[in-house]
Design a protein around this motif. Structure first.
Motif, PDB file in Angstrom:
ATOM      1  N   ARG A  49      53.864  99.449  91.871  1.00  0.00           N
ATOM      2  CA  ARG A  49      54.796 100.567  92.073  1.00  0.00           C
ATOM      3  C   ARG A  49      55.568 100.845  90.797  1.00  0.00           C
ATOM      4  N   VAL A  50      55.652 102.111  90.465  1.00  0.00           N
ATOM      5  CA  VAL A  50      56.386 102.520  89.265  1.00  0.00           C
ATOM      6  C   VAL A  50      57.494 103.473  89.683  1.00  0.00           C
ATOM      7  N   LEU A  51      58.661 103.264  89.112  1.00  0.00           N
ATOM      8  CA  LEU A  51      59.779 104.165  89.379  1.00  0.00           C
ATOM      9  C   LEU A  51      59.967 105.085  88.173  1.00  0.00           C
ATOM     10  N   VAL A  52      59.894 106.393  88.432  1.00  0.00           N
ATOM     11  CA  VAL A  52      60.115 107.389  87.386  1.00  0.00           C
ATOM     12  C   VAL A  52      61.544 107.908  87.526  1.00  0.00           C
ATOM     13  N   VAL A  53      62.273 107.901  86.417  1.00  0.00           N
ATOM     14  CA  VAL A  53      63.668 108.338  86.461  1.00  0.00           C
ATOM     15  C   VAL A  53      63.868 109.438  85.420  1.00  0.00           C
ATOM     16  N   ASP A  54      64.149 110.641  85.886  1.00  0.00           N
ATOM     17  CA  ASP A  54      64.343 111.749  84.950  1.00  0.00           C
ATOM     18  C   ASP A  54      65.082 112.867  85.671  1.00  0.00           C
ATOM     19  N   ASP A  55      66.098 113.408  85.001  1.00  0.00           N
ATOM     20  CA  ASP A  55      66.809 114.537  85.611  1.00  0.00           C
ATOM     21  C   ASP A  55      66.066 115.845  85.373  1.00  0.00           C
ATOM     22  N   ASP A  56      65.043 115.796  84.538  1.00  0.00           N
ATOM     23  CA  ASP A  56      64.225 116.981  84.279  1.00  0.00           C
ATOM     24  C   ASP A  56      63.063 116.973  85.278  1.00  0.00           C
ATOM     25  N   PRO A  57      63.092 117.890  86.262  1.00  0.00           N
ATOM     26  CA  PRO A  57      62.086 117.842  87.325  1.00  0.00           C
ATOM     27  C   PRO A  57      60.676 118.133  86.826  1.00  0.00           C
ATOM     28  N   VAL A  58      60.579 118.826  85.723  1.00  0.00           N
ATOM     29  CA  VAL A  58      59.251 119.159  85.197  1.00  0.00           C
ATOM     30  C   VAL A  58      58.574 117.910  84.662  1.00  0.00           C
TER      31      VAL A  58
ATOM     32  N   PHE B 228      46.469 107.512  87.813  1.00  0.00           N
ATOM     33  CA  PHE B 228      46.102 106.220  87.229  1.00  0.00           C
ATOM     34  C   PHE B 228      46.105 105.114  88.283  1.00  0.00           C
ATOM     35  N   GLY B 229      46.463 105.449  89.502  1.00  0.00           N
ATOM     36  CA  GLY B 229      46.380 104.477  90.584  1.00  0.00           C
ATOM     37  C   GLY B 229      47.678 103.784  90.934  1.00  0.00           C
ATOM     38  N   TYR B 230      48.779 104.255  90.413  1.00  0.00           N
ATOM     39  CA  TYR B 230      50.063 103.627  90.727  1.00  0.00           C
ATOM     40  C   TYR B 230      50.722 104.322  91.919  1.00  0.00           C
ATOM     41  N   GLU B 231      51.535 103.576  92.619  1.00  0.00           N
ATOM     42  CA  GLU B 231      52.423 104.183  93.606  1.00  0.00           C
ATOM     43  C   GLU B 231      53.696 104.574  92.879  1.00  0.00           C
TER      44      GLU B 231
ATOM     45  N   ARG C 261      49.353 105.648  79.826  1.00  0.00           N
ATOM     46  CA  ARG C 261      48.532 104.686  80.560  1.00  0.00           C
ATOM     47  C   ARG C 261      48.439 103.354  79.805  1.00  0.00           C
ATOM     48  N   MET C 262      48.242 103.456  78.491  1.00  0.00           N
ATOM     49  CA  MET C 262      48.140 102.230  77.687  1.00  0.00           C
ATOM     50  C   MET C 262      49.461 101.453  77.692  1.00  0.00           C
ATOM     51  N   ARG C 263      50.553 102.192  77.617  1.00  0.00           N
ATOM     52  CA  ARG C 263      51.865 101.522  77.630  1.00  0.00           C
ATOM     53  C   ARG C 263      52.075 100.775  78.951  1.00  0.00           C
ATOM     54  N   LEU C 264      51.650 101.416  80.030  1.00  0.00           N
ATOM     55  CA  LEU C 264      51.807 100.770  81.325  1.00  0.00           C
ATOM     56  C   LEU C 264      50.909  99.539  81.442  1.00  0.00           C
ATOM     57  N   ARG C 265      49.730  99.635  80.848  1.00  0.00           N
ATOM     58  CA  ARG C 265      48.841  98.461  80.885  1.00  0.00           C
ATOM     59  C   ARG C 265      49.458  97.299  80.124  1.00  0.00           C
ATOM     60  N   THR C 266      50.109  97.633  79.003  1.00  0.00           N
ATOM     61  CA  THR C 266      50.817  96.584  78.262  1.00  0.00           C
ATOM     62  C   THR C 266      51.860  95.942  79.166  1.00  0.00           C
TER      63      THR C 266
END
Lengths: 122, 367
Positions: free
Chosen positions: B5-14, B26-29, B114-119
């Motif tokens: 599971r990945v949490l995305v945090v951004d006030d910019d909805p785009v 990429f297969g993440y929740e 994707r690469m950063r997340l794999r790291t």
């Protein structure tokens, strides 16, 4: 820089770049553009209000958000304008803000027209 | 299917929309929050191991969110990627100083993301390695039915001691954050050599004969040599070297009267000196079939008795500086109702000789 240059320098949005960022998902491109135009309207209004009130902190924050989202939708001219406004606001250069804000508005209009003219599926 | 599971945090909805869709492809929740405070609520659920957060946001910035996550003791490590249009060395330093693990610059490229997340996943998998190490130690300990949460407590005690020493000028070049973490990680392996001790000795309820005691003492060399062999094959793996040193030296004494090699003073690796005190303190304050749990004050007296003989005076001082934390840890990882036996403060040593005759608590041998 005059207004006509805003129209002619480069496309308001690099659609191919945006498609690549959306991994070729055209439905996502459409959703993103719809959100972008709606958010841009809101943010430009908020930015105008902040400039009117001389609230440079809020102006910088809103300009920063516009800068980030315009970078991600590949709206390069708007990105540049937003970056200028953010920097001016951070330096509290209040007198120069209205001119650049107007430029951002014009970019917004061009982007909206561009989106209407070019269906994403094409 | 990757279900992290990945949490995305951004006030910019785009940006949040693009990030969310990319990550799902990429297969993440994915869950999204529009500022740091909202994100913190998600993080508190314990479901999210990775956070991709914008830097500048209203209410709580990405930097403050990261600092808050690092400040709290979350159940597992959270890999934190800062998404930013800030560039320059100062901003990078500022971001890393807040505890962020990585940066992604707007506009981001999906494949770079994707690469950063794999790291990040690789880093988090190291935590799984840590859990496996602990599981191995627990498995060894499982033969000894009387030790309860000993490993949990003693690694916490070891961490506190190492952390205390790291604040002293004398140890600033020796102990850094990584060292403290490695002590925490490897101290549970101190008795791994007991896997080679026969049940007739390891589980003997009464006093050991001299021959049995000699057999029991070999758990240090059995564990030490095994870990040393592995460490030699992977000299880059610092944790293996430390695990070896701890297993081999946690029964050495500062005065040179310990075992297996009779090392003296600073001949004993610092990690071994630290774990030695942690191990003894826990054995003293834990209930056994042959003895009750001694109170903190009793254990403290016994440790002070061994100051400069059994224990490194610096480690003893570190213990005294942080003894309240020892009490808290003992309570947090309590084995259940504990007996507390007061001791005659004038004769603390009498307890050691008369009541502690363990077959399994080798920590006392030589006190």
């Amino acid at each position: 820089m005059n207004d006509s240059m805003l129209v002619q320098d480069q496309p308001a949005i690099d659609l191919e770049g945006l498609k690549a960022r959306c991994l070729g998902n055209l439905n996502l491109v459409e959703r993103v553009l719809a959100k972008f135009t709606a958010q841009l309207d809101t943010d430009l209004a908020a930015l105008e209000q902040a400039v009117l009130e001389g609230d440079t902190d809020s102006a910088a924050q809103v300009a920063h958000r516009i800068k980030g989202m315009s970078a991600n939708v590949e709206a390069h001219e708007l990105f540049q304008s937003a970056m200028t406004v953010e920097q001016l606001a951070k330096k509290a250069c209040v007198a120069e803000l209205p001119e650049h804000l107007e430029r951002m508005r014009q970019h917004g209009v061009l982007i909206a027209e561009s989106i209407k003219r070019t269906p994403v599926a094409l | 299917m990757n279900t992290m599971r990945v949490l995305v945090v951004d006030d910019d909805p785009v940006t949040a929309e693009i990030l969310t869709d990319n990550l799902q492809q990429f297969g993440y929740e994915v869950a999204t929050a529009s500022d740091g405070r909202e994100a913190l609520e998600y993080v508190r659920t314990g479901k999210y191991r990775m956070v991709v957060s914008d830097w500048e946001m209203p209410r709580m910035s990405g930097l403050d969110l990261c600092r808050e996550i690092r400040r709290r003791s979350m159940s597992g490590y959270i890999y934190f990627i800062l998404l930013t249009s800030h560039t320059g060395v100062d901003n990078t330093v500022c971001g890393l100083d807040s505890g962020a693990d990585d940066f992604l610059t707007k506009p981001f490229h999906p494949h770079e993301l994707r690469m950063r997340l794999r790291t990040g996943e690789r880093i988090l998998s190291l935590e799984s390695r840590d859990l496996m190490i602990f599981a191995m130690a627990k498995l060894t300990e499982s033969r000894d039915i009387d030790t309860g949460a000993h490993l949990e407590r003693m690694r916490e005690y070891s961490r506190v001691l190492a952390d205390e020493l790291s604040r002293w000028p004398k140890y600033q070049d020796v102990i850094d954050g990584d060292y403290v973490r490695l002590v925490y990680l490897t101290s549970p392996l101190h008795d791994i050599g007991k896997v080679g001790i026969p049940d007739s000795v390891l589980l003997k309820p009464g006093r050991l004969t001299p021959e049995e005691f000699d057999i029991m003492k070999t758990h240090t060399t059995l564990g030490g040599i095994t870990l040393q062999t592995v460490a030699q094959a992977r000299p880059d793996a610092r944790f293996l070297t430390m695990a070896y040193e701890i297993a081999m030296t946690h029964h050495e004494r500062y005065d040179g009267k310990g075992y297996p090699r009779g090392l003296k003073g600073e001949e004993i690796p610092l990690c071994g000196r630290v774990v030695s005190l942690a191990d003894v303190y826990d054995a003293l304050t834990s209930k056994r079939v042959y003895k009750p749990a001694y109170s903190h004050d009793t254990a403290r007296s016994i440790i002070l008795e061994g100051n400069g003989t059994q224990f490194d005076p610096d480690v003893v001082q570190a213990f005294l500086n942080r003894e309240q934390e020892f009490i808290t840890i003992g309570q947090r990882f309590a084995d259940g109702p504990q007996l507390s036996l007061p001791v005659d403060p004038l004769r603390p040593g009498a307890l050691v000789g008369s009541l502690i005759t363990p077959a399994t608590d080798m920590a006392f041998a030589g006190v």
